[in-house]
Design a protein around this motif. Structure first.
Motif, mmCIF file in Angstrom:
data_model
loop_
_atom_site.group_PDB
_atom_site.id
_atom_site.type_symbol
_atom_site.label_atom_id
_atom_site.label_comp_id
_atom_site.label_asym_id
_atom_site.label_seq_id
_atom_site.Cartn_x
_atom_site.Cartn_y
_atom_site.Cartn_z
ATOM 1 N N TYR A 159 0.829 -1.202 0.000
ATOM 2 C CA TYR A 159 0.000 0.000 0.000
ATOM 3 C C TYR A 159 0.865 1.255 0.000
ATOM 4 C CZ TYR A 159 -3.783 -3.262 1.270
ATOM 5 O OH TYR A 159 -4.682 -4.300 1.310
ATOM 6 N N ARG A 160 2.011 1.212 0.680
ATOM 7 C CA ARG A 160 2.940 2.347 0.622
ATOM 8 C C ARG A 160 3.457 2.536 -0.800
ATOM 9 N NH1 ARG A 160 4.879 0.076 5.772
ATOM 10 N NH2 ARG A 160 4.070 1.396 7.455
ATOM 11 N N LEU A 161 3.727 1.429 -1.476
ATOM 12 C CA LEU A 161 4.178 1.512 -2.867
ATOM 13 C C LEU A 161 3.089 2.105 -3.754
ATOM 14 C CD1 LEU A 161 6.162 0.955 -5.157
ATOM 15 C CD2 LEU A 161 5.331 -1.419 -5.199
ATOM 16 N N ASP A 162 1.850 1.693 -3.556
ATOM 17 C CA ASP A 162 0.749 2.257 -4.340
ATOM 18 C C ASP A 162 0.667 3.771 -4.159
ATOM 19 O OD1 ASP A 162 0.094 -0.320 -5.160
ATOM 20 O OD2 ASP A 162 -1.408 -0.594 -3.592
ATOM 21 N N ALA A 163 0.852 4.235 -2.918
ATOM 22 C CA ALA A 163 0.842 5.676 -2.662
ATOM 23 C C ALA A 163 2.017 6.358 -3.353
ATOM 24 C CB ALA A 163 0.877 5.948 -1.160
ATOM 25 N N THR A 164 3.172 5.711 -3.343
ATOM 26 C CA THR A 164 4.352 6.255 -4.023
ATOM 27 C C THR A 164 4.069 6.443 -5.510
ATOM 28 O OG1 THR A 164 5.903 5.258 -2.468
ATOM 29 C CG2 THR A 164 6.762 5.814 -4.631
ATOM 30 N N ILE A 165 3.486 5.434 -6.137
ATOM 31 C CA ILE A 165 3.193 5.504 -7.572
ATOM 32 C C ILE A 165 2.205 6.622 -7.867
ATOM 33 C CG2 ILE A 165 2.105 4.249 -9.484
ATOM 34 C CD1 ILE A 165 3.352 1.671 -8.233
ATOM 35 N N ALA A 166 1.169 6.736 -7.043
ATOM 36 C CA ALA A 166 0.150 7.762 -7.270
ATOM 37 C C ALA A 166 0.725 9.169 -7.165
ATOM 38 C CB ALA A 166 -0.992 7.588 -6.270
ATOM 39 N N GLU A 167 1.753 9.339 -6.338
ATOM 40 C CA GLU A 167 2.312 10.664 -6.075
ATOM 41 C C GLU A 167 3.671 10.868 -6.744
ATOM 42 O OE1 GLU A 167 2.486 10.735 -1.830
ATOM 43 O OE2 GLU A 167 0.329 10.444 -1.599
ATOM 44 N N TYR A 168 4.049 9.974 -7.641
ATOM 45 C CA TYR A 168 5.413 10.006 -8.161
ATOM 46 C C TYR A 168 5.681 11.315 -8.908
ATOM 47 C CZ TYR A 168 9.859 7.855 -9.177
ATOM 48 O OH TYR A 168 11.198 7.562 -9.198
ATOM 49 N N PRO A 169 6.855 11.915 -8.709
ATOM 50 C CA PRO A 169 7.117 13.233 -9.286
ATOM 51 C C PRO A 169 7.503 13.221 -10.761
ATOM 52 C CG PRO A 169 9.011 12.494 -8.009
ATOM 53 C CD PRO A 169 7.931 11.471 -7.784
ATOM 54 N N LYS A 170 7.604 12.039 -11.349
ATOM 55 C CA LYS A 170 7.959 11.943 -12.765
ATOM 56 C C LYS A 170 6.902 11.123 -13.490
ATOM 57 C CE LYS A 170 12.881 12.258 -11.697
ATOM 58 N NZ LYS A 170 14.248 11.689 -11.858
ATOM 59 N N PRO A 171 6.750 11.315 -14.805
ATOM 60 C CA PRO A 171 5.757 10.522 -15.554
ATOM 61 C C PRO A 171 5.975 9.029 -15.361
ATOM 62 C CG PRO A 171 6.599 12.303 -16.911
ATOM 63 C CD PRO A 171 7.448 12.283 -15.668
ATOM 64 N N PHE A 172 4.893 8.318 -15.069
ATOM 65 C CA PHE A 172 4.930 6.874 -14.816
ATOM 66 C C PHE A 172 4.005 6.230 -15.835
ATOM 67 C CE2 PHE A 172 5.783 3.660 -11.374
ATOM 68 C CZ PHE A 172 5.133 2.586 -11.965
ATOM 69 N N VAL A 173 4.582 5.433 -16.737
ATOM 70 C CA VAL A 173 3.826 4.781 -17.807
ATOM 71 C C VAL A 173 3.631 3.312 -17.438
ATOM 72 C CG1 VAL A 173 3.724 4.226 -20.263
ATOM 73 C CG2 VAL A 173 4.833 6.346 -19.502
ATOM 74 N N ALA A 174 2.385 2.899 -17.264
ATOM 75 C CA ALA A 174 2.075 1.508 -16.924
ATOM 76 C C ALA A 174 1.472 0.824 -18.144
ATOM 77 C CB ALA A 174 1.102 1.452 -15.759
#
Length: 350
Positions: free
Chosen positions: A90-105
């Motif tokens: 869940y901490r990782l999910d929060a990290t991804i949601a708030e990531y400061p760089k574009p995140f392409v899944a």
């Protein structure tokens, strides 16, 4: 030598995370969560990495969810390994949601449960003609976690409620319609897309290969779905579905009746709560309470046994009907954990 469970690399301006358990459809383990978190923490302040790209190895899908067999065995033993896994996940999910760089899944193929946590919180979410995306938890005596209650509570109308309660899955057009994805790219164009991210900003790279998304069948069904799923009473929802003049609604009533009654009632309350939350973190904190309460419960262990272990597809839920699930039983799942709270709303994931 054993292959790493996550492959971390860099290609030009892009940092690549590849889930690497293809025989298990890249089912997520605590080790994998830790490896991904470490990479993201490192890249957040690395100017050479300007985009993060998430993919899964093999041809079957991005990620089939958490390693449910390990969670089941931990539940049988009364262990704490699953609590530690969920906290990290869940901490990782929060990290991804708030990531400061574009995140392409890249949500190609099967994307279930924990796989949605890794991808649907990203800001650039790609689906293909092979995508099959779902939260199957009420069918195993659990609930849509990994921020699933937050995501599905924000779908148009009651579409998210419908998917959450019935453990439904969707393909590309519906995934975009309900807010789980953004871009549609045919699978044969994925190699070109991924290669271009080494030198091109993600929005530009996606625009060069994206296609018009398929039509959404769920949007076409919104009228009966919205009418059936309104309110906070699952018994009434089921009755409206069963009495509907729409054949698809009556068929859905049968599907809903086969899910864990406790899971369905807890899920609806969690969705309604999450709709009022101002952040994903609040939902994840609530979901952590629910996960610990479900872990080791009769319906969770029985659901996994029936669907994954013995595969007889005949779970014996207790209680066996929605009418028999007391409101105080549901409320107990949401009670605070005291010192054991996850506490994401009290700090930053990065």
């Amino acid at each position: 030598m054993t292959e790493p469970t996550v492959l971390i690399s860099q290609d030009g301006r892009a940092g690549h995370i590849v889930l690497n358990r293809p025989k298990a459809i890249n089912a997520l383990t605590h080790e994998m969560v830790t490896l991904i978190q470490t990479a993201l923490d490192s890249w957040a302040s690395d100017p050479s990495v300007q985009t993060v790209v998430l993919t899964g190895s093999g041809e079957r899908g991005l990620c089939a969810g958490g390693d449910i067999v390990s969670i089941y065995q931990d539940g049988l033993a009364g262990g704490t390994a699953s609590a530690e896994f969920w906290a990290a996940e869940y901490r990782l999910d929060a990290t991804i949601a708030e990531y400061p760089k574009p995140f392409v899944a890249i949500m190609d193929g099967i994307v279930l449960g924990g796989g949605i946590g890794l991808s649907a919180h990203a800001d650039l979410r790609v689906v293909t003609e092979r995508s099959k995306i779902g939260m199957p938890e009420t069918g195993i005596g659990f609930f849509p976690d990994i921020g699933g209650t937050y995501l599905l509570s924000r779908a148009p109308g009651e579409l998210g409620t419908h998917l959450a309660l019935t453990a439904g899955s969707v393909q590309a057009g519906d995934a975009i319609a309900v807010g789980l994805a953004d871009w549609y790219v045919s699978s044969d164009r994925l190699p070109a897309l991924i290669a271009s991210l080494a030198s091109v900003a993600p929005a530009e790279a996606l625009a060069a290969v994206a296609l018009e998304a398929p039509a959404s069948g769920l949007l076409a069904d919104r009228e009966w779905i919205d009418a059936a799923y309104e309110g906070d009473d699952v018994v009434k929802i089921h009755a409206r579905l069963a009495a509907s003049e729409v054949e698809a609604a009556r068929a859905t009533a049968l599907v809903l009746a086969g899910k864990s009654p406790i899971s369905v009632k807890v899920t609806l309350r969690a969705l309604r709560s999450a709709a009022d939350f101002s952040s994903l973190r609040e939902a994840l904190d609530q979901e952590y309470r629910l996960s610990l309460r479900f872990h080791g419960s009769h319906d969770f262990l029985e659901g996994v046994r029936a669907q994954v272990i013995d595969k007889d597809r005949n779970p014996q839920w207790v209680p066996s009907s929605l009418d028999d699930v007391a409101e105080e039983t549901v409320a107990a799942y949401f009670a605070g954990l005291g010192a054991d709270e996850l506490g994401l709303t009290q700090g930053s994931a990065l």
